[in-house]
Enzyme design. Structure first.
Site, mmCIF file in Angstrom:
data_model
loop_
_atom_site.group_PDB
_atom_site.id
_atom_site.type_symbol
_atom_site.label_atom_id
_atom_site.label_comp_id
_atom_site.label_asym_id
_atom_site.label_seq_id
_atom_site.Cartn_x
_atom_site.Cartn_y
_atom_site.Cartn_z
ATOM 1 N N SER A 1 -0.020 -0.098 11.487
ATOM 2 C CA SER A 1 0.694 -0.096 10.286
ATOM 3 C C SER A 1 2.300 -0.221 10.475
ATOM 4 C CB SER A 1 0.360 0.771 9.120
ATOM 5 O OG SER A 1 -0.452 1.907 9.589
ATOM 6 N N HIS B 1 -2.648 -6.840 10.882
ATOM 7 C CA HIS B 1 -2.407 -5.877 9.968
ATOM 8 C C HIS B 1 -3.104 -6.302 8.733
ATOM 9 C CE1 HIS B 1 0.278 -2.965 7.349
ATOM 10 N NE2 HIS B 1 -0.752 -2.379 7.947
ATOM 11 N N GLU C 1 -1.082 -9.307 7.570
ATOM 12 C CA GLU C 1 0.212 -9.504 8.097
ATOM 13 C C GLU C 1 -0.106 -9.695 9.518
ATOM 14 O OE1 GLU C 1 4.193 -6.989 7.045
ATOM 15 O OE2 GLU C 1 2.484 -5.843 7.718
ATOM 16 N N ASN D 1 4.857 -2.111 5.378
ATOM 17 C CA ASN D 1 5.067 -0.672 5.000
ATOM 18 C C ASN D 1 6.637 -0.512 5.264
ATOM 19 O OD1 ASN D 1 2.738 0.525 4.602
ATOM 20 N ND2 ASN D 1 2.260 -0.307 6.614
HETATM 21 C C1 LIG Z 1 -0.921 1.789 4.843
HETATM 22 C C2 LIG Z 1 -0.978 0.154 5.164
HETATM 23 O O1 LIG Z 1 -0.824 -0.025 6.248
HETATM 24 C C3 LIG Z 1 -1.190 -1.255 4.443
HETATM 25 C C4 LIG Z 1 -1.974 -0.778 3.280
HETATM 26 O O2 LIG Z 1 -3.135 -1.121 3.370
HETATM 27 S S1 LIG Z 1 -1.116 -0.191 1.997
HETATM 28 C C5 LIG Z 1 -2.530 0.009 0.664
HETATM 29 C C6 LIG Z 1 -2.730 -1.494 0.207
HETATM 30 N N1 LIG Z 1 -3.919 -1.472 -0.957
HETATM 31 C C7 LIG Z 1 -3.493 -1.261 -2.211
HETATM 32 O O3 LIG Z 1 -2.383 -1.148 -2.462
HETATM 33 C C8 LIG Z 1 -4.465 -0.970 -3.235
HETATM 34 C C9 LIG Z 1 -4.325 -0.723 -4.430
HETATM 35 N N2 LIG Z 1 -5.325 -0.481 -5.499
HETATM 36 C C10 LIG Z 1 -6.252 -1.536 -5.870
HETATM 37 O O4 LIG Z 1 -5.757 -2.402 -5.435
HETATM 38 C C11 LIG Z 1 -7.234 -0.928 -6.833
HETATM 39 O O5 LIG Z 1 -7.088 0.182 -7.244
HETATM 40 C C12 LIG Z 1 -8.735 -1.139 -6.005
HETATM 41 C C13 LIG Z 1 -9.023 -2.532 -5.464
HETATM 42 C C14 LIG Z 1 -8.519 -0.354 -4.759
HETATM 43 C C15 LIG Z 1 -9.665 -0.709 -6.762
HETATM 44 O O6 LIG Z 1 -9.712 -1.582 -7.736
HETATM 45 P P1 LIG Z 1 -10.220 -1.014 -9.451
HETATM 46 O O7 LIG Z 1 -10.136 -2.193 -10.477
HETATM 47 O O8 LIG Z 1 -9.403 0.230 -9.786
HETATM 48 O O9 LIG Z 1 -11.556 -0.273 -9.219
HETATM 49 P P2 LIG Z 1 -13.023 -1.032 -9.351
HETATM 50 O O10 LIG Z 1 -13.370 -1.489 -10.484
HETATM 51 O O11 LIG Z 1 -13.877 0.239 -8.718
HETATM 52 O O12 LIG Z 1 -13.001 -2.055 -7.771
HETATM 53 C C16 LIG Z 1 -12.652 -3.158 -7.977
HETATM 54 C C17 LIG Z 1 -13.525 -3.813 -6.808
HETATM 55 O O13 LIG Z 1 -13.166 -3.554 -5.670
HETATM 56 C C18 LIG Z 1 -14.112 -3.113 -4.904
HETATM 57 N N3 LIG Z 1 -13.690 -1.979 -4.163
HETATM 58 C C19 LIG Z 1 -13.097 -0.909 -4.422
HETATM 59 N N4 LIG Z 1 -12.614 -0.124 -3.604
HETATM 60 C C20 LIG Z 1 -13.502 -0.584 -2.371
HETATM 61 C C21 LIG Z 1 -13.470 -0.185 -1.070
HETATM 62 N N5 LIG Z 1 -13.001 0.988 -0.664
HETATM 63 N N6 LIG Z 1 -14.451 -0.975 -0.135
HETATM 64 C C22 LIG Z 1 -14.921 -1.824 -0.761
HETATM 65 N N7 LIG Z 1 -14.755 -2.233 -1.959
HETATM 66 C C23 LIG Z 1 -13.984 -1.835 -2.891
HETATM 67 C C24 LIG Z 1 -15.092 -2.821 -5.885
HETATM 68 O O14 LIG Z 1 -16.420 -2.735 -5.406
HETATM 69 C C25 LIG Z 1 -14.908 -3.782 -7.143
HETATM 70 O O15 LIG Z 1 -15.523 -5.028 -6.453
HETATM 71 P P3 LIG Z 1 -15.862 -5.932 -7.797
HETATM 72 O O16 LIG Z 1 -15.095 -6.081 -8.590
HETATM 73 O O17 LIG Z 1 -16.450 -7.471 -6.925
HETATM 74 O O18 LIG Z 1 -17.321 -5.450 -8.297
HETATM 75 N N1 LIG Z 2 -5.295 3.709 6.018
HETATM 76 C C1 LIG Z 2 -4.675 2.583 5.502
HETATM 77 O O1 LIG Z 2 -4.589 2.056 4.352
HETATM 78 C C2 LIG Z 2 -4.301 1.572 6.489
HETATM 79 C C3 LIG Z 2 -4.263 2.119 8.022
HETATM 80 N N2 LIG Z 2 -3.906 1.149 8.954
HETATM 81 C C4 LIG Z 2 -3.809 1.449 10.522
HETATM 82 O O2 LIG Z 2 -5.267 1.371 10.879
HETATM 83 C C5 LIG Z 2 -5.416 2.399 11.705
HETATM 84 C C6 LIG Z 2 -6.803 3.173 11.367
HETATM 85 O O3 LIG Z 2 -6.188 3.774 10.029
HETATM 86 P P1 LIG Z 2 -7.529 4.327 9.305
HETATM 87 O O4 LIG Z 2 -8.835 3.731 9.315
HETATM 88 O O5 LIG Z 2 -7.108 4.661 7.900
HETATM 89 O O6 LIG Z 2 -7.722 5.847 9.948
HETATM 90 P P2 LIG Z 2 -9.081 6.669 10.072
HETATM 91 O O7 LIG Z 2 -8.454 8.114 10.249
HETATM 92 O O8 LIG Z 2 -10.024 6.614 8.762
HETATM 93 O O9 LIG Z 2 -9.869 6.207 11.339
HETATM 94 C C7 LIG Z 2 -9.575 6.385 12.707
HETATM 95 C C8 LIG Z 2 -10.691 6.037 13.443
HETATM 96 O O10 LIG Z 2 -10.282 5.827 14.768
HETATM 97 C C9 LIG Z 2 -11.369 6.977 15.806
HETATM 98 N N3 LIG Z 2 -10.572 7.013 16.721
HETATM 99 C C10 LIG Z 2 -9.426 7.880 16.985
HETATM 100 N N4 LIG Z 2 -9.140 7.730 18.521
HETATM 101 C C11 LIG Z 2 -9.990 6.875 18.887
HETATM 102 C C12 LIG Z 2 -9.999 6.191 20.219
HETATM 103 N N5 LIG Z 2 -9.187 6.498 21.305
HETATM 104 N N6 LIG Z 2 -10.917 5.293 20.389
HETATM 105 C C13 LIG Z 2 -11.558 4.842 19.577
HETATM 106 N N7 LIG Z 2 -11.737 5.458 18.263
HETATM 107 C C14 LIG Z 2 -10.860 6.408 17.844
HETATM 108 C C15 LIG Z 2 -11.238 8.093 14.594
HETATM 109 O O11 LIG Z 2 -12.398 8.953 15.126
HETATM 110 P P3 LIG Z 2 -12.316 10.375 14.922
HETATM 111 O O12 LIG Z 2 -12.605 10.418 13.172
HETATM 112 O O13 LIG Z 2 -13.611 10.827 15.495
HETATM 113 O O14 LIG Z 2 -11.329 11.075 15.396
HETATM 114 C C16 LIG Z 2 -11.530 7.552 13.283
HETATM 115 O O15 LIG Z 2 -12.754 7.065 13.235
HETATM 116 C C17 LIG Z 2 -4.041 3.048 12.105
HETATM 117 O O16 LIG Z 2 -3.306 2.445 12.939
HETATM 118 C C18 LIG Z 2 -3.265 2.766 10.716
HETATM 119 O O17 LIG Z 2 -2.101 3.018 10.580
HETATM 120 C C19 LIG Z 2 -3.532 -0.476 8.605
HETATM 121 C C20 LIG Z 2 -3.455 -0.483 7.310
HETATM 122 C C21 LIG Z 2 -3.828 0.163 6.041
#
Ligand SMILES: CC(=O)CC(=O)SCCNC(=O)CCNC(=O)[C@H](O)C(C)(C)COP(=O)(O)OP(=O)(O)OC[C@H]1O[C@@H](n2cnc3c(N)ncnc32)[C@H](O)[C@@H]1OP(=O)(O)O
Ligand SMILES: NC(=O)C1=CN([C@@H]2O[C@H](COP(=O)(O)OP(=O)(O)OC[C@H]3O[C@@H](n4cnc5c(N)ncnc54)[C@H](OP(=O)(O)O)[C@@H]3O)[C@@H](O)[C@H]2O)C=CC1
Length: 283
Positions: free
Chosen positions: A119, A140, A152, A190
């Protein structure tokens, strides 16, 4: 360059989602984790998501089984020896990612693309531990992967145009939209999102409002689907902290300092939804 066989590393919330969407698009996927238990947990989430699609009439039981049949278990990086692309989604830690990429470089075929779902960590630095930096790229995905449209795509300094094009083509095959960005800490997603989440945590830390009030303001006032504290729990507080640290260190600017409350929660093991407790509690 045609991609058919995929390996996903890490069966957590992101790796599981990436494996699911790849298998749904017809790719053969090896889903790798270090622990069998983590693989099983990841597969259970994928099965649940697919079953929901069957219940909603979007997919037949046979199609669900065909998707599951394209996902195989891997507990050994040696399984990368015949794949066309590896998408790494292990924990957000540079040392771990470098170790994985170094090993993969010695295992994966010469033509294979080594992609990371990091990320925030620099792609160029991860690529530098391999002898094929031109084949290393950031791919990403956003969470939850089956729902979010964006991927991304981040070019490292040496990423070739051919590799960029192959990853962009694969993204479209997954029915997602690629957006190209350059390699700077946090990329675009991010760099913009995480300081907002960190500021929301400061707002709580300084007693400006309750967690519920902060989330409500952003949901009702800005039309965000989740409030920033709820979103932080959803992403994982450990991942949020790693990203803020990468921004802080990468830019050397104090505006990116992680909120002490975020660090405290992570040190307590309150990692958000995945651990059952973060800003909120989950059963
Ligand atoms: C950290 C990083 O590196 C980058 C990132 O990822 S940052 C995070 C980016 N993501 C966001 O910002 C998510 C923000 N949240 C949302 O968009 C919404 O809250 C959400 C899509 C997660 C849930 O939506 P909602 O309308 O509140 O709930 P809900 O009605 O239960 O779900 C909508 C749909 O998504 C699906 N869904 C929700 N959570 C899910 C999950 N974890 N996995 C799979 N499908 C999921 C549901 O099944 C539902 O599908 P249908 O409409 O087709 O039935
Ligand atoms: N969470 C988010 O919203 C997002 C996360 N990311 C990125 O995706 C990556 C994963 O995040 P996320 O899925 O949330 O994290 P989780 O903690 O849910 O999952 C990480 C997984 O990787 C496993 N793992 C750790 N070390 C190793 C290794 N050496 N070899 C193989 N598997 C390993 C862990 O196993 P165990 O549990 O057994 O340690 C766990 O199952 C990170 O780089 C994160 O920054 C990108 C976009 C969005």
């Amino acid at each position: 360059m045609e991609i058919k066989k995929v390996m996903v590393i890490g069966a957590g919330q992101m790796g599981g989602g990436i494996a699911q969407v790849c298998a749904q698009a017809g790719f053969d996927v090896k889903l790798n984790d270090i622990k069998e238990e983590s693989f099983e947990k990841g597969l259970a989430v994928i099965t649940k998501n697919l079953s929901r699609n069957v219940e909603k009439g979007r997919m037949t039981e046979d199609e669900k089984n065909a998707v599951l049949g394209r996902i195989t278990k891997s507990l050994d990086l040696q399984d990368a020896s015949d794949v066309d692309i590896v998408i790494e989604a292990a924990v957000e830690n540079m040392d771990i990612k470098k170790s994985i990429f170094k090993q993969l470089d010695g295992i994966a075929p010469a033509h294979a693309i080594l992609a990371t779902n990091t990320s925030s960590l620099p792609i160029t630095e991860i690529a530098a531990v391999t002898k094929r930096p031109e084949n290393v790229i950031g791919m990403h995905y956003m969470n939850p992967v089956p729902v979010m449209k964006l991927v991304e795509i981040i070019r490292g300094l040496a990423t070739s145009n051919e590799v960029y094009q192959a990853v962009e083509d694969m993204t479209r095959k997954l029915s997602k939209t690629p957006v190209e960005v350059n390699d700077f800490p946090g990329f675009v997603a991010n760099r913009v999102l995480m300081p907002m989440i960190n500021e929301a945590i400061y707002t709580l830390y300084e007693g400006v409002a309750s967690k519920e009030a902060i989330d409500e303001v952003m949901k009702l006032g800005m039309n965000h689907p989740m409030g920033p504290l709820q979103l932080a729990d959803f992403i994982g507080l450990d991942t949020c902290l790693y990203i803020m640290e990468t921004l802080h260190e990468g830019f050397g600017d104090s505006k990116y300092r992680p909120c002490p409350l975020l660090r405290k929660y992570v040190n307590a093991g309150w990692l958000g939804k995945k651990s059952g407790r973060g800003f909120y509690e989950y059963s």
